[in-house]
Design a protein around this motif. Sequence first.
Motif, PDB file in Angstrom:
ATOM      1  N   UNK A  92       0.837  -1.197   0.000  1.00 29.60           N
ATOM      2  CA  UNK A  92       0.000   0.000   0.000  1.00 29.60           C
ATOM      3  C   UNK A  92       0.875   1.251   0.000  1.00 29.60           C
ATOM      4  N   UNK A  93       1.853   1.276   0.899  1.00 30.57           N
ATOM      5  CA  UNK A  93       2.732   2.439   0.967  1.00 30.57           C
ATOM      6  C   UNK A  93       3.448   2.700  -0.340  1.00 30.57           C
ATOM      7  N   UNK A  94       3.967   1.649  -0.954  1.00 29.45           N
ATOM      8  CA  UNK A  94       4.716   1.812  -2.208  1.00 29.45           C
ATOM      9  C   UNK A  94       3.802   2.223  -3.359  1.00 29.45           C
ATOM     10  N   UNK A  95       2.623   1.624  -3.446  1.00 31.03           N
ATOM     11  CA  UNK A  95       1.736   1.955  -4.553  1.00 31.03           C
ATOM     12  C   UNK A  95       1.303   3.411  -4.494  1.00 31.03           C
ATOM     13  N   UNK A  96       0.927   3.887  -3.326  1.00 29.76           N
ATOM     14  CA  UNK A  96       0.491   5.267  -3.217  1.00 29.76           C
ATOM     15  C   UNK A  96       1.663   6.233  -3.372  1.00 29.76           C
ATOM     16  N   UNK A  97       2.840   5.839  -2.898  1.00 25.97           N
ATOM     17  CA  UNK A  97       4.017   6.686  -3.109  1.00 25.97           C
ATOM     18  C   UNK A  97       4.336   6.814  -4.593  1.00 25.97           C
ATOM     19  N   UNK A  98       4.086   5.760  -5.349  1.00 26.07           N
ATOM     20  CA  UNK A  98       4.295   5.825  -6.793  1.00 26.07           C
ATOM     21  C   UNK A  98       3.373   6.837  -7.458  1.00 26.07           C
ATOM     22  N   UNK A  99       2.280   7.159  -6.798  1.00 27.25           N
ATOM     23  CA  UNK A  99       1.339   8.147  -7.341  1.00 27.25           C
ATOM     24  C   UNK A  99       1.724   9.574  -6.952  1.00 27.25           C
ATOM     25  N   UNK A 100       2.861   9.728  -6.263  1.00 29.95           N
ATOM     26  CA  UNK A 100       3.321  11.062  -5.894  1.00 29.95           C
ATOM     27  C   UNK A 100       2.863  11.536  -4.536  1.00 29.95           C
ATOM     28  N   UNK A 101       2.573  10.611  -3.621  1.00 27.77           N
ATOM     29  CA  UNK A 101       2.153  10.975  -2.269  1.00 27.77           C
ATOM     30  C   UNK A 101       3.244  10.608  -1.263  1.00 27.77           C
ATOM     31  N   UNK A 102       3.311  11.369  -0.186  1.00 33.04           N
ATOM     32  CA  UNK A 102       4.077  10.971   0.985  1.00 33.04           C
ATOM     33  C   UNK A 102       3.141  10.115   1.832  1.00 33.04           C
ATOM     34  N   UNK A 103       3.484   8.854   2.026  1.00 35.06           N
ATOM     35  CA  UNK A 103       2.575   7.905   2.650  1.00 35.06           C
ATOM     36  C   UNK A 103       3.119   7.486   4.008  1.00 35.06           C
ATOM     37  N   UNK A 104       2.247   7.486   5.000  1.00 30.28           N
ATOM     38  CA  UNK A 104       2.609   7.061   6.344  1.00 30.28           C
ATOM     39  C   UNK A 104       1.632   5.971   6.778  1.00 30.28           C
ATOM     40  N   UNK A 105       2.138   4.765   6.978  1.00 30.04           N
ATOM     41  CA  UNK A 105       1.313   3.635   7.414  1.00 30.04           C
ATOM     42  C   UNK A 105       1.526   3.469   8.919  1.00 30.04           C
ATOM     43  N   UNK A 106       0.444   3.604   9.662  1.00 34.24           N
ATOM     44  CA  UNK A 106       0.546   3.684  11.121  1.00 34.24           C
ATOM     45  C   UNK A 106       0.041   2.420  11.802  1.00 34.24           C
ATOM     46  N   UNK A 107       0.781   1.976  12.792  1.00 36.12           N
ATOM     47  CA  UNK A 107       0.257   1.002  13.739  1.00 36.12           C
ATOM     48  C   UNK A 107      -0.643   1.713  14.742  1.00 36.12           C
ATOM     49  N   UNK A 108      -1.432   0.940  15.461  1.00 31.37           N
ATOM     50  CA  UNK A 108      -2.244   1.463  16.554  1.00 31.37           C
ATOM     51  C   UNK A 108      -2.517   0.320  17.511  1.00 31.37           C
ATOM     52  N   UNK A 109      -2.818   0.658  18.743  1.00 35.84           N
ATOM     53  CA  UNK A 109      -3.103  -0.381  19.724  1.00 35.84           C
ATOM     54  C   UNK A 109      -4.380  -1.129  19.344  1.00 35.84           C
ATOM     55  N   UNK A 110      -4.363  -2.434  19.589  1.00 33.23           N
ATOM     56  CA  UNK A 110      -5.501  -3.289  19.274  1.00 33.23           C
ATOM     57  C   UNK A 110      -5.956  -4.022  20.535  1.00 33.23           C
ATOM     58  N   UNK A 111      -7.129  -4.638  20.448  1.00 33.50           N
ATOM     59  CA  UNK A 111      -7.638  -5.447  21.544  1.00 33.50           C
ATOM     60  C   UNK A 111      -6.759  -6.699  21.711  1.00 33.50           C
ATOM     61  N   UNK A 112      -6.397  -7.099  22.928  1.00 36.36           N
ATOM     62  CA  UNK A 112      -6.896  -6.635  24.222  1.00 36.36           C
ATOM     63  C   UNK A 112      -6.048  -5.553  24.887  1.00 36.36           C
ATOM     64  N   UNK A 113      -5.016  -5.057  24.200  1.00 34.06           N
ATOM     65  CA  UNK A 113      -4.223  -3.995  24.828  1.00 34.06           C
ATOM     66  C   UNK A 113      -5.074  -2.766  25.095  1.00 34.06           C
ATOM     67  N   UNK A 114      -5.994  -2.480  24.204  1.00 35.85           N
ATOM     68  CA  UNK A 114      -6.903  -1.366  24.410  1.00 35.85           C
ATOM     69  C   UNK A 114      -8.281  -1.756  23.897  1.00 35.85           C
ATOM     70  N   UNK A 115      -9.276  -0.991  24.267  1.00 39.71           N
ATOM     71  CA  UNK A 115     -10.613  -1.126  23.716  1.00 39.71           C
ATOM     72  C   UNK A 115     -11.019   0.228  23.147  1.00 39.71           C
ATOM     73  N   UNK A 116     -12.140   0.250  22.444  1.00 43.39           N
ATOM     74  CA  UNK A 116     -12.647   1.512  21.922  1.00 43.39           C
ATOM     75  C   UNK A 116     -12.825   2.504  23.066  1.00 43.39           C
ATOM     76  N   UNK A 117     -12.375   3.761  22.900  1.00 44.12           N
ATOM     77  CA  UNK A 117     -11.869   4.387  21.679  1.00 44.12           C
ATOM     78  C   UNK A 117     -10.349   4.488  21.595  1.00 44.12           C
ATOM     79  N   UNK A 118      -9.633   3.601  22.284  1.00 43.87           N
ATOM     80  CA  UNK A 118      -8.178   3.725  22.327  1.00 43.87           C
ATOM     81  C   UNK A 118      -7.525   3.734  20.963  1.00 43.87           C
ATOM     82  N   UNK A 119      -8.007   2.870  20.059  1.00 47.84           N
ATOM     83  CA  UNK A 119      -7.370   2.810  18.738  1.00 47.84           C
ATOM     84  C   UNK A 119      -7.672   4.057  17.907  1.00 47.84           C
ATOM     85  N   UNK A 120      -8.816   4.702  18.146  1.00 51.29           N
ATOM     86  CA  UNK A 120      -9.110   5.951  17.434  1.00 51.29           C
ATOM     87  C   UNK A 120      -8.252   7.085  17.992  1.00 51.29           C
TER      88      UNK A 120
END
Length: 293
Positions: A92-120
């Motif tokens: 995903x990062x490479x394909x969108x970068x090929x279109x001329x974008x600066x792309x940032x693919x982010x991790x986020x906490x998931x269950x069970x480390x957090x619950x909603x709305x932690x990942x938001x």
Amino acid sequence: MTTTNSSVRWRGWLGPALLAAGALLTSGCLRVAFTVANQGQPPADASAAYASGPRNGIDIYRPTGATGTVPVMVFFYGGSWRNGAREDYRFVGRRLAQQGMLVLVADYRTYPETIFPGFVEDGASAVAWARAHAAGWGGDPRCLFVAGHSAGAQIAALLGTDQRYLAAQRMTPTDLAGVITLSGPLDFAITGDLVPVFGDPARWPDAQPVNFVDGDEPPFLLIHGLRDKVVEAQDSRELAARLQRAKVPATLKLLPEGGHSTPLLGLYQPVQAPEVLPAINAFVGACKRASEA
């Protein structure tokens, strides 16, 4: 509890369409899927931490052949709010970068480390970090987009509709140039194994992006397969309709033969879903053209 218009059946794996590499593979585990999708893709150009913690990293993909400042895209992957790793989305990062974008693919906490709305909340922190640092990588913070697939689309959509998350980062949804949702759960039933992920039922209405449309949202592009058996296309139809009634620019792109993974397939192997990449380029390109005017 909110009244919802769809029923969601979640899977912790990507559909076999993502494995297509000339011929459709009909079996394989998640690791095999990403191995195929990322074959030949170099790793991210850089990585950083947008907050403390092992699940708060971000991978940076520089644009290919771009001159001047470029649009910025922060991407959130899916995985039922339980799974996912940013390095698996190099394609995903490479394909969108090929279109001329600066792309940032982010991790986020998931269950069970957090619950909603932690990942938001993590998503808002990643977007704020991107806005603060984009210029150093050649990005234009005036053209800052957020995008996501599946669970990641819900995160992106809430950042664009519920102002509380970006407000905590001293931003507003109008600081975003646009939101792109791919197969997004935007008006969904919280049942079964989603119940522990979303915690207190009193907060379940807050998980629905459709509940926060009031006219101050950035433009939206919603892409959804009509044959999606994981998240019904009605979710995207409903959010698009509410945005349009509120006079917010909203483009709905429905893929007649598309399933849940088809929008990702359009990034991995564009010829297999040729509507996806042009729609994203047109949506993002509008901001770049306006900024250069």
